[in-house]
Design an enzyme around this catalytic site. Structure first.
Site, short mmCIF file in Angstrom:
data_model
loop_
_atom_site.label_atom_id
_atom_site.label_comp_id
_atom_site.label_asym_id
_atom_site.label_seq_id
_atom_site.Cartn_x
_atom_site.Cartn_y
_atom_site.Cartn_z
N CYS A 49 0.76 -1.26 -0.09
CA CYS A 49 -0.13 -0.07 -0.06
C CYS A 49 0.82 1.10 -0.13
O CYS A 49 0.31 2.37 -0.69
CB CYS A 49 -0.97 0.08 0.94
N ASP A 81 -3.01 -2.45 7.25
CA ASP A 81 -3.95 -2.98 7.55
C ASP A 81 -4.44 -4.65 7.22
O ASP A 81 -4.70 -5.36 7.91
CB ASP A 81 -5.35 -2.37 7.23
N CYS A 122 -2.03 3.39 2.64
CA CYS A 122 -2.98 2.58 3.45
C CYS A 122 -3.60 3.36 4.45
O CYS A 122 -3.49 4.51 4.95
CB CYS A 122 -2.00 1.51 4.27
N ASP A 123 -4.80 2.61 4.97
CA ASP A 123 -5.81 3.36 5.57
C ASP A 123 -5.66 4.40 6.47
O ASP A 123 -6.36 5.61 6.42
CB ASP A 123 -6.87 2.22 6.17
N LYS A 124 -4.77 4.26 7.60
CA LYS A 124 -4.72 5.22 8.52
C LYS A 124 -3.71 6.14 8.33
O LYS A 124 -3.64 7.35 8.97
CB LYS A 124 -4.30 4.46 9.83
N CYS A 194 -5.22 -1.10 -1.73
CA CYS A 194 -6.39 -2.37 -1.95
C CYS A 194 -7.33 -1.45 -3.14
O CYS A 194 -7.82 -0.44 -3.00
CB CYS A 194 -6.97 -2.75 -1.05
N GLU A 444 -10.35 -4.32 13.00
CA GLU A 444 -11.41 -4.55 11.87
C GLU A 444 -11.71 -6.04 12.05
O GLU A 444 -10.80 -6.83 11.92
CB GLU A 444 -10.83 -4.11 10.51
N SER A 470 -13.42 -3.38 7.97
CA SER A 470 -12.62 -3.11 6.83
C SER A 470 -13.61 -2.48 5.63
O SER A 470 -14.86 -2.83 5.71
CB SER A 470 -11.83 -4.55 5.90
#
Length: 553
Positions: A49, A81, A122-124, A194, A444, A470
């Site tokens: 990511c 994640d 990535c997510d955070k 993702c 998650e 997620s």
């Protein structure tokens, strides 16, 4: 050129020693007359990511130099994640959002930077960077590192979501090990985030809606030449922001947050975005609450068929125009505040006039003929979650569910129960003590939700948790239940067999128990112990509840 902060660090005879340090890394006398721009790279090789963020930072630096600034790269952390799903490492995911904001604050505030660019993946990493932007309120811009290309297997699109769900299908005997291996090899052919409209791509789109990223910058793939150009453009824009003095808090108005919320509902984005928008708003000093999400959810249908609600990926969206095409549809419908200012220094409505609204009834739909007649998310309240919970309805379309509870005090317990066939059609799976304080870190539940879907129970079983989901989650899922079990929320009092009613139309979430019975159970309840030491203990002591964004200050 303006140098509002760096001159305080590096100008004058008294700052001679400070200049020595920068001359040691190659600064010239001319460089000290230029704006100093931090290029904050959320980079890591521990997953795809953010793999491209470091080389991407070189493009940003090129853009800074082209506009007359001097760039200096500084790092921040990454927790991947996807790699941590279903492991103890997932407890560190949401915690990393706070650490990212804190480390950026410490580095940017302490080195005399005039402005900065944050590069996430990535997510955070994305909300962490945006929280730091709001907190520091220095000229700054967020730019996305980009999504991965989706894979193709036997002519069909496959993504990392396919791999998670394939595990459930394998456990159920629906596919064999060879097929599982084929999916594993095909699912993610390039670096990048993702591929579906999971949390990373959701937040990248919302960054455009908020005005913190340039329009059109979210969707180019990580490995494309378009991505390289967007990264360079961000660097140049950052220098311009220093010159004009435009800062995030002038961009992050209530109207900007409302624009992001209606966009979230229209694309059926990740439930995590609710937490992140609340957290960013708190840093910006903007009052935002679950009621704002609830209001928007009753106005906006889903108009994009993006995975997991549909089958299309971020690359597919890019090929039909990217996020601005969706934002233009919202603007034309009167759902977007067109006067909201962006990092480009122009109102979002004026910028969107360059994009033509587009409909193909494959990826993009119209409000008069939407992909789903309701929003992607719904806020629930009731006896099981008095302060609120978030239901994802864009993927399943199921708004109502009633069933008997099967209660688990950890994700691992629940996964093992699904694995051995204990969870059956009609059940309401309750996973608790996985909230912000309880886990701690609010992990998650993708491992569980994917196993449920893979086993063919996606619309036949409901899942309720004080943890998170997620962005790849689909099925009948309710998360973020507040107050959480660890602080004595009603979810801590549920027992096996209790009847639970989910009503997304009314916005209610109830356990069918009388007040006397709940009081009796509460008398027997005791809080779980905190972790004994380290970051998890510190976080558990500081973090707020999900309805406040799960922040630490």
């Amino acid at each position: 050129m303006k140098r509002p902060r760096s001159r305080l660090w590096y100008d004058g005879l008294e700052n001679t020693p400070h200049r020595v340090y920068l001359r040691a890394i190659g600064f010239t006398s001319d460089d000290f007359q230029k704006p100093l721009i931090a290029v904050v790279a959320a980079w890591s090789e521990a997953g795809p990511c953010n793999f491209n963020v470091l080389p991407g930072s070189l493009r940003v630096k090129e853009g800074v130099r082209s506009a007359g600034g001097v760039p200096l790269a500084v790092p921040t952390i990454v927790v991947n994640d996807g790699i941590n799903m279903g492991t103890p490492g997932m407890r560190y995911s949401l915690i990393s959002r706070e650490l990212i904001a804190d480390t950026i604050e410490a580095q940017v505030a302490s080195h005399g930077f005039d402005g900065w660019v944050g590069i996430g993946g990535c997510d955070k990493t994305q909300p962490g960077i945006m929280m730091a932007m709001a907190r520091l309120d220095l000229p700054s811009i967020y730019i996305y590192g980009g999504t991965a290309e989706h894979g193709v297997l036997d002519g069909e699109t496959v993504t990392v979501q396919s791999a998670f769900e394939a595990v459930g299908a394998y456990l159920k005997g629906l596919i064999d090990e060879e097929r599982l291996y084929e999916i594993e090899k095909a699912a993610m052919p390039t670096p990048g985030t993702c591929q579906g409209l999971f949390t990373a791509n959701t937040m990248a789109i919302l960054a455009e809606a908020l005005g913190l990223s340039p329009l059109g910058s979210a969707s180019p793939p990580a490995t494309s030449s378009e991505r390289a150009r967007e990264l360079a453009r961000a660097g140049a824009l950052a220098v311009g922001l220093v010159e004009t003095g435009l800062t995030p808090r002038r961009i992050l108005t209530y109207e900007a947050f409302y624009n992001a919320i209606v966009t979230l509902m229209a694309i059926s984005g990740s439930t995590n975005a609710v937490l992140h928008l609340l957290a960013i708003a708190r840093e910006a000093g903007v009052k935002l609450a679950l009621d704002d999400f609830d209001e928007a959810s009753r106005k906006v249908p889903v108009i994009a068929a993006l995975a997991p609600a549909g089958k299309y990926t971020m690359v597919d969206l890019h090929n039909v125009g990217g996020a601005p095409v969706i934002l233009r549809k919202l603007l034309d419908r009167g759902l977007l505040y067109g006067e909201a200012v962006t990092v480009e220094g122009v109102e979002i409505g004026k910028l969107l006039s360059k994009w033509e609204p587009r409909t193909d009834y494959n990826i993009l739909y119209d409000f008069d003929k939407p992909y789903k007649p309701h929003a992607g998310l719904r806020i629930l309240r009731g006896s099981l979650a008095p302060r609120g919970a978030v239901m994802k309805i864009g993927a399943s379309g199921i708004l109502k569910f009633k069933g008997a509870a099967k209660v688990f005090d950890s994700e691992e317990e629940a996964f093992k129960a699904i694995e051995r066939g204990y969870v059956e059609e009609g059940d309401v799976v309750v996973v608790r003590y996985v909230g912000p304080k309880g886990a701690p870190g609010m992990p998650e539940m993708l491992k569980i939700t994917a196993a449920i879907v893979g086993a063919g129970l996606g619309e036949k079983v409901a899942l309720i948790t004080d943890g998170r989901f997620s962005g790849a989650t689909r099925g009948v899922m309710v998360g973020h239940a507040a107050p959480e079990a660890a602080v004595g929320g009603p979810i801590a009092l549920v027992e096996n067999g209790d009847e639970i009613v989910i009503d997304g139309e009314k916005g209610t979430l109830d356990v069918l128990l009388g007040g006397d019975e709940l009081a009796r159970r509460r008398d027997k309840w005791s809080p779980p112990p905190l972790p004994k030491q380290g970051l998890l203990r510190k976080y558990a002591k500081l973090v707020t509840q999900a309805d406040e964004g799960a922040v630490t200050h």
